[in-house]
Write a protein that holds these residues in place. Structure first.
Motif, short mmCIF file in Angstrom:
data_model
loop_
_atom_site.label_atom_id
_atom_site.label_comp_id
_atom_site.label_asym_id
_atom_site.label_seq_id
_atom_site.Cartn_x
_atom_site.Cartn_y
_atom_site.Cartn_z
N GLN A 1 -3.24 -16.15 -30.20
CA GLN A 1 -2.41 -16.62 -31.31
C GLN A 1 -2.04 -15.44 -32.22
N ASP B 1 -1.10 -19.67 -37.19
CA ASP B 1 -0.98 -18.73 -36.08
C ASP B 1 -0.90 -19.54 -34.79
N THR B 2 -0.11 -19.06 -33.84
CA THR B 2 0.08 -19.83 -32.62
C THR B 2 0.45 -18.92 -31.46
N TYR B 3 0.71 -19.54 -30.30
CA TYR B 3 0.96 -18.82 -29.06
C TYR B 3 2.45 -18.55 -28.86
#
Length: 327
Positions: free
Chosen positions: A162, A175-177
């Motif tokens: 992330q 937060d992420t992919y």
């Protein structure tokens, strides 16, 4: 693929009061290409992964100098965060689940240090995160509770981290992919907001002023190129099958000689020094009197970069361009 975008150009340069905000919302109606112009950010409502969003923003270079590239939005103060939240809600007003892709928009911050998934990177350090201009979220951030959490995803033997950031309709950060698909926002350095709502010239002037703006000024060949390029983004690609004088080919500008015949001025009172050098659509400017003997006292530009003197009359409705402050 048809690209749907939502432009948000409000930002710190525009201290909007409530009435101006309502005026801005009215500018953003009926956008045929799914485009809603304002003055510092641009939100594209097409759902794409992070890498695609980043590449698309690099190519969105309206108003930028030669050899410069665009970037995903730098949301480093409360004004921009609020604007992004507001426009995302306008783009997708329906209520959906918390983690539905349309509830989020990509912004331009990445984790550039301690981003390998090891334990050291689990603890949040703002210096690990970086905007496109190299700055860090040290003085301003809006992370959701318990975010960023730096969770790891393993799919088909591939480990995903992330290391990207997105913002939701409440203005909260996560937060992420990189493989997630969301709308995305780019920084915008252009001069013009173009509204697809068709109005008379006077109505267009009032609409811009209601949003704290003025009808647009085009003062050089470079600005002709910029406004026609902006129109392709905000109104959609021009239909070349249309006849020259089709209303969809024309955009109102802020020029007028209604106060004194033959003395053309912008709506802010400044002279139109570029008048003689404009690429006029022949036989214009002709000041013809076709509609109830009314003469042509207002200015328009075509989607193909030619100018026309026209009528401020209920039978002449066109899209219109507003000028961003300080440009």
């Amino acid at each position: 693929m048809k690209c749907f975008l939502l432009l948000l150009l409000v930002g710190t340069a525009l201290a909007l009061d409530h009435s101006q905000l309502e005026g801005l919302k009215k500018l953003l109606k009926k956008m045929k290409a799914g485009v809603y112009p304002t003055c510092q950010l641009v939100l594209f409502s097409e759902l794409v992964d992070f890498e695609t969003a980043e590449k698309n923003c690099e190519n969105f270079d309206i108003g930028m100098g030669a050899n410069q590239v665009g970037n995903l939005a730098t949301v480093n103060d409360d004004d921009k965060n609020t604007d992004l939240k507001l426009l995302l809600n306008m783009a997708y007003p329906e209520k959906t689940g918390k983690w539905v892709p349309k509830e989020w928009v990509w912004a331009g911050m990445r984790k550039t240090k301690n981003n390998d998934g090891k334990r050291k990177g689990k603890k949040y350090n703002p210096l690990d995160w970086e905007w496109a201009d190299g700055s860090h979220p040290t003085d301003y951030h809006k992370w959701m509770k318990r975010q960023p959490d730096q969770a790891v995803n393993k799919t088909d033997g591939v480990k995903y981290l992330q290391n990207q950031m997105r913002i939701n309709k409440k203005g909260q950060w996560d937060d992420t992919y990189t493989f997630k698909k969301h709308p995305y926002a780019c920084d915008y350095q252009g001069k013009y907001i173009i509204s697809a709502s068709t109005k008379t010239w006077s109505q267009a002037k009032e609409a811009c002023e209601a949003a704290g703006l003025i009808l647009a000024k085009v003062r050089s060949d470079a600005e002709v190129e910029e406004i026609t390029k902006a129109a392709d983004y905000f109104l959609g690609q021009r239909d070349e099958s249309l006849k020259v004088w089709d209303p969809n080919n024309w955009i109102w500008l802020g020029g007028s000689d209604s106060e004194e015949e033959g003395v053309w001025k912008w709506t802010d009172g400044s002279a139109i020094d570029y008048f003689d050098a404009m690429n006029w659509r022949r036989p214009n400017p002709d000041n013809a009197a076709f509609i109830r003997k009314q003469t042509q006292n207002v200015l328009a530009i075509s989607r193909f970069g030619q100018f026309d003197d026209s009528f401020d009359h209920k039978r002449r409705h066109r899209a219109f361009a507003c000028q961003c402050p300080g440009t």
